[in-house]
Write a protein that holds these residues in place. Sequence first.
Motif, PDB file in Angstrom:
ATOM      1  N   ILE A 155      13.784  48.028 -31.286  1.00  0.00           N
ATOM      2  CA  ILE A 155      13.054  48.631 -30.173  1.00  0.00           C
ATOM      3  C   ILE A 155      13.769  48.312 -28.864  1.00  0.00           C
ATOM      4  O   ILE A 155      14.718  47.522 -28.848  1.00  0.00           O
ATOM      5  CB  ILE A 155      11.596  48.105 -30.096  1.00  0.00           C
ATOM      6  CG1 ILE A 155      11.609  46.572 -29.888  1.00  0.00           C
ATOM      7  CG2 ILE A 155      10.802  48.494 -31.332  1.00  0.00           C
ATOM      8  CD1 ILE A 155      10.259  45.998 -29.546  1.00  0.00           C
ATOM      9  N   ILE A 156      13.311  48.924 -27.787  1.00  0.00           N
ATOM     10  CA  ILE A 156      13.794  48.625 -26.446  1.00  0.00           C
ATOM     11  C   ILE A 156      12.720  47.835 -25.714  1.00  0.00           C
ATOM     12  O   ILE A 156      11.559  48.262 -25.650  1.00  0.00           O
ATOM     13  CB  ILE A 156      14.133  49.913 -25.663  1.00  0.00           C
ATOM     14  CG1 ILE A 156      15.202  50.720 -26.404  1.00  0.00           C
ATOM     15  CG2 ILE A 156      14.593  49.565 -24.257  1.00  0.00           C
ATOM     16  CD1 ILE A 156      16.525  50.013 -26.555  1.00  0.00           C
ATOM     17  N   VAL A 157      13.100  46.691 -25.145  1.00  0.00           N
ATOM     18  CA  VAL A 157      12.146  45.827 -24.461  1.00  0.00           C
ATOM     19  C   VAL A 157      12.074  46.113 -22.976  1.00  0.00           C
ATOM     20  O   VAL A 157      10.991  46.119 -22.385  1.00  0.00           O
ATOM     21  CB  VAL A 157      12.514  44.338 -24.703  1.00  0.00           C
ATOM     22  CG1 VAL A 157      11.779  43.420 -23.741  1.00  0.00           C
ATOM     23  CG2 VAL A 157      12.200  43.952 -26.149  1.00  0.00           C
TER      24      VAL A 157
ATOM     25  N   SER B  11       5.789  47.178 -21.209  1.00  0.00           N
ATOM     26  CA  SER B  11       4.793  46.099 -21.212  1.00  0.00           C
ATOM     27  C   SER B  11       4.699  45.483 -22.599  1.00  0.00           C
ATOM     28  O   SER B  11       5.160  46.067 -23.591  1.00  0.00           O
ATOM     29  CB  SER B  11       3.424  46.650 -20.800  1.00  0.00           C
ATOM     30  OG  SER B  11       2.916  47.511 -21.812  1.00  0.00           O
ATOM     31  N   THR B  12       4.121  44.297 -22.661  1.00  0.00           N
ATOM     32  CA  THR B  12       3.923  43.627 -23.952  1.00  0.00           C
ATOM     33  C   THR B  12       3.096  44.506 -24.880  1.00  0.00           C
ATOM     34  O   THR B  12       3.384  44.605 -26.080  1.00  0.00           O
ATOM     35  CB  THR B  12       3.225  42.267 -23.752  1.00  0.00           C
ATOM     36  OG1 THR B  12       3.969  41.481 -22.835  1.00  0.00           O
ATOM     37  CG2 THR B  12       3.103  41.515 -25.076  1.00  0.00           C
ATOM     38  N   TYR B  13       2.083  45.140 -24.335  1.00  0.00           N
ATOM     39  CA  TYR B  13       1.224  46.028 -25.132  1.00  0.00           C
ATOM     40  C   TYR B  13       2.037  47.177 -25.723  1.00  0.00           C
ATOM     41  O   TYR B  13       1.911  47.491 -26.909  1.00  0.00           O
ATOM     42  CB  TYR B  13       0.100  46.566 -24.240  1.00  0.00           C
ATOM     43  CG  TYR B  13      -0.854  47.500 -24.947  1.00  0.00           C
ATOM     44  CD1 TYR B  13      -1.862  47.006 -25.783  1.00  0.00           C
ATOM     45  CD2 TYR B  13      -0.756  48.879 -24.778  1.00  0.00           C
ATOM     46  CE1 TYR B  13      -2.731  47.857 -26.429  1.00  0.00           C
ATOM     47  CE2 TYR B  13      -1.627  49.744 -25.423  1.00  0.00           C
ATOM     48  CZ  TYR B  13      -2.615  49.226 -26.235  1.00  0.00           C
ATOM     49  OH  TYR B  13      -3.473  50.074 -26.888  1.00  0.00           O
ATOM     50  N   GLU B  14       2.892  47.787 -24.913  1.00  0.00           N
ATOM     51  CA  GLU B  14       3.711  48.907 -25.396  1.00  0.00           C
ATOM     52  C   GLU B  14       4.708  48.431 -26.450  1.00  0.00           C
ATOM     53  O   GLU B  14       4.967  49.139 -27.441  1.00  0.00           O
ATOM     54  CB  GLU B  14       4.454  49.547 -24.218  1.00  0.00           C
ATOM     55  CG  GLU B  14       3.551  50.287 -23.252  1.00  0.00           C
ATOM     56  CD  GLU B  14       4.265  50.705 -21.975  1.00  0.00           C
ATOM     57  OE1 GLU B  14       3.846  51.693 -21.359  1.00  0.00           O
ATOM     58  OE2 GLU B  14       5.252  50.015 -21.589  1.00  0.00           O
ATOM     59  N   ILE B  15       5.258  47.238 -26.237  1.00  0.00           N
ATOM     60  CA  ILE B  15       6.227  46.699 -27.201  1.00  0.00           C
ATOM     61  C   ILE B  15       5.548  46.412 -28.538  1.00  0.00           C
ATOM     62  O   ILE B  15       6.105  46.702 -29.601  1.00  0.00           O
ATOM     63  CB  ILE B  15       6.891  45.435 -26.621  1.00  0.00           C
ATOM     64  CG1 ILE B  15       7.780  45.812 -25.432  1.00  0.00           C
ATOM     65  CG2 ILE B  15       7.701  44.704 -27.682  1.00  0.00           C
ATOM     66  CD1 ILE B  15       8.258  44.644 -24.604  1.00  0.00           C
ATOM     67  N   MET B  16       4.340  45.852 -28.481  1.00  0.00           N
ATOM     68  CA  MET B  16       3.617  45.583 -29.720  1.00  0.00           C
ATOM     69  C   MET B  16       3.328  46.886 -30.464  1.00  0.00           C
ATOM     70  O   MET B  16       3.449  46.946 -31.699  1.00  0.00           O
ATOM     71  CB  MET B  16       2.322  44.827 -29.430  1.00  0.00           C
ATOM     72  CG  MET B  16       1.521  44.495 -30.684  1.00  0.00           C
ATOM     73  SD  MET B  16       0.083  43.437 -30.360  1.00  0.00           S
ATOM     74  CE  MET B  16       0.809  41.815 -30.585  1.00  0.00           C
ATOM     75  N   GLU B  17       2.972  47.922 -29.735  1.00  0.00           N
ATOM     76  CA  GLU B  17       2.714  49.217 -30.361  1.00  0.00           C
ATOM     77  C   GLU B  17       3.983  49.775 -31.011  1.00  0.00           C
ATOM     78  O   GLU B  17       3.931  50.323 -32.114  1.00  0.00           O
ATOM     79  CB  GLU B  17       2.175  50.205 -29.326  1.00  0.00           C
ATOM     80  CG  GLU B  17       0.704  50.018 -28.992  1.00  0.00           C
ATOM     81  CD  GLU B  17       0.112  51.254 -28.339  1.00  0.00           C
ATOM     82  OE1 GLU B  17       0.861  51.987 -27.660  1.00  0.00           O
ATOM     83  OE2 GLU B  17      -1.098  51.489 -28.523  1.00  0.00           O
TER      84      GLU B  17
END
Length: 280
Positions: A227-229, A233-239
């Motif tokens: 993924i791209i970090v 946001s943390t929420y988007e990354i978790m998704e």
Amino acid sequence: MNINWYPGHMKKTKESMKRSLPLIDIIYEVLDARVPISSKNPDVDNIIGNKPRLIILNKADLSNEIANKEWERFFLNKGIPTIFVNSLTGSGLNQIVNKSNTLIKDKMNKLKDKGIKNRPIRAMILGVPNVGKSTLINNLSGRKGAKTGNKPGVTKGNQWIKIKGNLELLDTPGILWPKLDNEELALNLAFTGAIKDELLDIEDLAFKLLEKLIKLCPVLIEKRYNIIVRNHSTYEIMESIAMNRGCILKGGEIDYTRISNTIIDDFRKGRIGKITLELP
């Protein structure tokens, strides 16, 4: 996030440790190399007093090598000998016997002068739950003398175990301290499994762990989960991680419980990479 866990057996363990100290020659304080300060029970210093001590930084295979060197210097500057071990593979365990012989050589020589020869070195091993004490003991003894498990609280009572190098080891259950006031410290203990997952909100814990890992090692997160970090946001990354791992419920909703368990398990087993969560 409120984290607190202090079962009754931990209070009894502290009392038992104090009673056993007159029998002990040396203390083995086992810490988690990923969180050396968070996994260091502040009560231990008061309990053991001036007993010779060896700090064993376990799970060194999961921690950052550069950080390991910094922690070694940190403890040596405090006058405490330190070794790094991987209790699962046995790497570094031979140093324990050698260091022990060196640290209490004078005492053993005095015993010989009194006509007491070949008395085993008596050590007490201390550490927070799930730091790997029992696995370490089993590797040292060459047998399954101590109960092991991947959950805190497996060892319930003190037990003497003979190990190689003319050593006798008093195993003790893992002990925390009554009040975990520092949230970062409490979270580090929870991240590494020192507190039972059943007592925690696993989704909140995974979110906070991911948040920390994004700051510490974003490249490792990107590589592990493809993924791209940056700029997310943390929420988007978790998704994104959940989508890539297929953690999706019927209807297309994210299965947050499943992806939370995945992230925590990946960190604890070193699949994300060698990560140290705190530095001196």
